[in-house]
Design an enzyme around this catalytic site. Structure first.
Site, PDB file in Angstrom:
ATOM      1  N   ALA A  93       7.434   0.482   7.379  1.00  0.00           N
ATOM      2  CA  ALA A  93       8.358  -0.106   6.405  1.00  0.00           C
ATOM      3  C   ALA A  93       8.803   0.933   5.392  1.00  0.00           C
ATOM      4  O   ALA A  93       9.990   1.041   5.075  1.00  0.00           O
ATOM      5  CB  ALA A  93       7.710  -1.292   5.698  1.00  0.00           C
ATOM      6  N   ARG A 126      -0.529  -5.710  14.342  1.00  0.00           N
ATOM      7  CA  ARG A 126      -0.779  -6.766  13.365  1.00  0.00           C
ATOM      8  C   ARG A 126      -0.622  -8.154  13.973  1.00  0.00           C
ATOM      9  O   ARG A 126      -1.411  -9.057  13.683  1.00  0.00           O
ATOM     10  CB  ARG A 126       0.184  -6.602  12.187  1.00  0.00           C
ATOM     11  N   GLY A 159       0.814  -1.215   0.000  1.00  0.00           N
ATOM     12  CA  GLY A 159       0.000   0.000   0.000  1.00  0.00           C
ATOM     13  C   GLY A 159       0.840   1.254   0.000  1.00  0.00           C
ATOM     14  O   GLY A 159       0.351   2.333  -0.347  1.00  0.00           O
TER      15      GLY A 159
END
Length: 582
Positions: free
Chosen positions: A565, A411, A175
């Site tokens: 990230a 997550r 994304g």
């Protein structure tokens, strides 16, 4: 399938066709259409004397970076071999298949019998056996491109070598949201944030196993990195929208145009062409070259079965990503993550850079810290970007019709919670009000078609219909959503303390998606310092060797927070390029 035919040149009569008369120098053009990943692919194929002489792509909505390779290399292979029986592009199999099917339909439409030919080899310029650059970068994701552009900006020569036929790696298919504290978008939206809070969230999100100095350097340089992407690379970010990923205290993730890494990687590619940064694809780095002093002075690579030596006068940057697609490596370091788990990563994420560096005694750390992404396709393992609606109020429901976790948790926490539910899956449920803000269905039409075709996603008018399509107890689902609506009205989630506030779900239409976790990110990797210099097993700097991005193993600790990230790869990719160029 739709196709049409036109014949140019010598007229062909019905009698001649029936009699099987051969007509020479006849040019035939016909069209064919097939379904790609994101929509129809329509081509026009030109034939002459039983040969395919040209293929023009008339319409397509594929990922522009992936499509570029397919519509160049696969198209040329079809022409060279006079056949659609050619290899597709790894990482772009659906688009490759669509192109071949569309050309096949155009062959049927034309009624042309192709002349059998010997297998043709693609003509290409002779590849030199060696090259010399100041800086050699291994890997063409965000870290690799950032390093290459910074090396060029420092006045050095540089090259990127990439083992895959397509550039971008996971940076392309993600994304590409990027966390920044103090961005121009936060200011536009009136959001108060600080570097200290960002650092605290990141360290806490990794159970305080991340290196504090690596985290601080990432956060301190995030604003500059984002503005560099915006102003120099010309990446377009939405000016009035941010994501708040799980584990973050506020909304701070910039969103690129189109909600995918295609915007970033395509702009990187354009900038690389502009400044003269070459990219050698289908070129697999296999060995780091050391001189007598132990300094890294180059890379041995393989291209089309041939060994190529890349001499690096100043430094080598490893930016090869993680190992989420290497099953044996995954099981070696975390046996739980076996064949039962898919991977969201691209096929090339196999840990090559780590293995290569370990052979010259580079240190690696935290290799067992491997993250699952909670919302992925149960069939392919691919990440479900369409379900980013979760960051705007979508709820997670189990087969019993109950919520079972806070939707903006970390997550790893959400993944473990899903795997503890009946069937080891969840449903993501949201309505039009959420879509009006998130635009995830609008942005990910390819996923919508794929998930709908696979029976994983439905659009329905009522909650009763949502329950019916997946055999969820209707009364329980209605009760759960009634509670959600109450919590949305009061601003307090009494069940799971939703940190961003729930959204009223009383009005349809609704989308409901079935999902399960897949392996997503490998937090472990090479040991580096804040200057991206790779350290050996004794903690000493290996001269001439640098590393950035997922191939490194210190920043994130046990768990990487969403949106970190891209911050990591751009910040440290830039530093690696600057350091290697010195």
């Amino acid at each position: 399938m739709h196709y049409k035919k036109s014949i140019i040149g010598i007229a062909v009569t019905a009698t001649a066709i029936i009699a099987g008369c051969q007509v020479t120098h006849q040019i035939v053009k016909s069209q064919g259409t097939a379904q790609g990943k994101h929509g129809e692919v329509q081509v026009e194929t030109t034939f002459k004397d039983g040969h395919i002489v040209a293929i023009d792509v008339l319409k397509q909505k594929e990922n522009k970076v992936l499509a570029g390779a397919v519509f160049k290399d696969v198209k040329q292979a079809i022409i060279d071999n006079n056949s659609i029986e050619v290899d597709g592009i790894a990482g772009a199999t659906v688009t490759s298949k669509a192109l071949k099917e569309a050309v096949g339909k155009s062959i049927e439409a034309a009624g042309v019998t192709l002349v059998a030919t010997a297998s043709a080899k693609k003509s290409e310029a002779l590849t030199p056996a060696e090259y010399t650059y100041d800086v050699v970068i291994i890997g063409s994701g965000g870290a690799g491109f950032s390093a290459g552009l910074e090396a060029i900006a420092a006045g050095r020569s540089a090259v990127i070598i990439e083992k895959m036929p397509i550039i971008g790696g996971n940076s392309l298919i993600s994304g590409a949201e990027m966390n920044v504290a103090g961005s121009w978008v936060q200011k536009n939206m009136g959001i108060t944030d600080s570097k200290e809070l960002f650092i605290s969230d990141t360290l806490k999100g990794g159970d305080f196993k991340g290196d504090p100095e690596m985290v601080k350097t990432m956060v301190d340089n995030a604003v500059g990195a984002a503005e560099w992407l915006r102003d120099y690379v010309k990446v377009e970010f939405y000016p009035d929208q941010l994501f708040q990923f799980g584990g973050h205290s506020v909304k701070r993730a910039l969103i690129p145009k189109g909600h995918t890494g295609a915007e970033v990687i395509s702009k990187f590619s354009i900038k690389a062409d502009e400044v003269g940064l070459p990219i050698h694809t289908n070129t697999k780095a296999e060995k780091l070259i050391q001189d007598q002093t132990g300094r890294i002075v180059g890379v041995e690579a393989a291209h089309n079965g041939k060994t190529i030596t890349y001499h690096a006068k100043r430094g080598v940057v490893i930016a090869t990503g993680g190992f989420s697609s290497n099953m044996e490596m995954r099981k070696k370091y975390n046996p739980e993550l076996d064949e039962r788990y898919g991977s969201t990563g691209h096929a090339g994420g196999t840990g090559d850079g780590i293995v290569m560096a370990e052979k010259i005694h580079a240190a690696a750390k935290n290799m067992g810290y491997i993250q699952s992404y909670p919302i992925c396709s149960p069939t392919s393992g691919a990440i479900a970007l369409i379900a980013d609606s979760r960051f705007f109020g979508a709820v997670l429901i189990n087969q019993k019709g109950e919520r079972f976790v806070e939707e903006l948790e970390r997550r790893d926490v959400i993944s473990h919670a899903i795997l503890a539910q009946p069937g080891r899956y969840t449903y993501v449920l949201w309505n039009q009000d959420i879509e009006n803000v998130a635009h995830t269905v609008e942005m990910h039409q390819g996923e919508l078609k794929e998930f709908t075709k696979d029976g994983l996603m439905y659009k329905v008018d009522t909650l009763e219909e949502a329950a019916k399509v997946f055999n969820i107890p209707e009364d329980k689902l209605l009760s759960t959503i009634k509670d959600v609506n109450h919590y949305a009205a009061t601003g307090k989630d009494e069940a799971f303390n939703h940190r961003s506030g729930l959204v009223d779900l009383s009005k349809g239409p609704y989308w409901i998606l079935k999902a399960t976790p897949s392996v997503h990110h490998t937090m472990g990797g090479l040991v580096v310092d804040t200057r991206t210099r790779v350290l050996d097993e004794q903690g000493k700097v290996i001269p001439g060797l640098f590393a950035a991005g997922e191939v490194t193993g210190l920043t994130h600790g046990t768990n990487r927070l969403g949106g970190n990230a891209y911050t990591d790869i751009i910040v440290y990719g830039r530093i690696a390029g600057q350091e290697a160029a010195k």
